[in-house]
Design a protein around this motif. Structure first.
Motif: not given
Length: 199
Positions: A155-169
């Motif tokens: 859960r924690t890793v995927l929330l941070w992945a969401t944050f990162a990919f949102t910014a990158i995209s």
């Protein structure tokens, strides 16, 4: 737009996916996380199925190309919002998701109005962002059912992945916009009628 496009099997499945949303929200509000998770998985399965049917039945339509991403954004953004209200997802993730989607929506509307630009194919970063959001919501719900450490880590890793990919995209979309506005393809796009959207 012809009514026949709305009656195709893929578009009917997309509409069905939208109908899952209020029941998922009600289940979350009532703290019936198992029910919400099952409905969310079914909604995800319908998403994959409608794309499969559209390709195999040769029923790709203009309506479907707009309706499918709208259904995805409506489902994911609403669930991020509801889960933040319920204190299951920290607000910073939801604010990031909403800010990016609103910025892209407004920018796309302005570009289409002013320059006729709308041919932005879904990028790999946008697709990764959507996958991360789906997986994050899944594990957020699952953690409410099973307080297992492995689930919490996912859960924690995927929330941070969401944050990162949102910014990158988001940055990648801004780069694409600048490239298209400077390049020679702006005028042909206005004439071509292409309708692919950024994920």
């Amino acid at each position: 737009m012809k009514l026949s496009q709305l009656l195709t099997a893929p578009n009917q499945l997309t509409l069905l996916r939208m109908l899952f949303l209020p029941f998922i929200v009600m289940a979350l509000v009532d703290q019936h996380y198992s029910t919400a998770l099952v409905l969310f998985v079914l909604a995800g399965m319908s998403d994959g199925l409608d794309g499969l049917l559209a390709r195999h039945l040769h029923q790709q339509t203009l309506l479907g190309q707009y309706l499918d991403p709208i259904a995805d954004k409506l489902l994911l953004s609403t669930l991020f919002l509801v889960l933040s209200i319920l204190h299951k997802i920290p607000w910073k993730y939801t604010v990031m998701v909403f800010s990016r989607d609103i910025a892209i929506l407004v920018t796309s509307a302005v570009l289409y109005t002013i320059a006729g630009l709308r041919n932005f194919s879904p990028s790999i970063f946008g697709k990764a962002n959507t996958c991360a959001q789906i997986a994050a919501i899944f594990f957020v719900m699952l953690f409410e059912i099973d307080h297992n450490r492995a689930v919490w880590v996912a859960r924690t890793v995927l929330l941070w992945a969401t944050f990162a990919f949102t910014a990158i995209s988001w940055v990648h979309y801004a780069f694409l916009v600048q490239t298209r506005l400077r390049g020679p393809h702006a005028a042909p796009d206005a004439r071509s009628g292409s309708n692919k959207q950024v994920a």
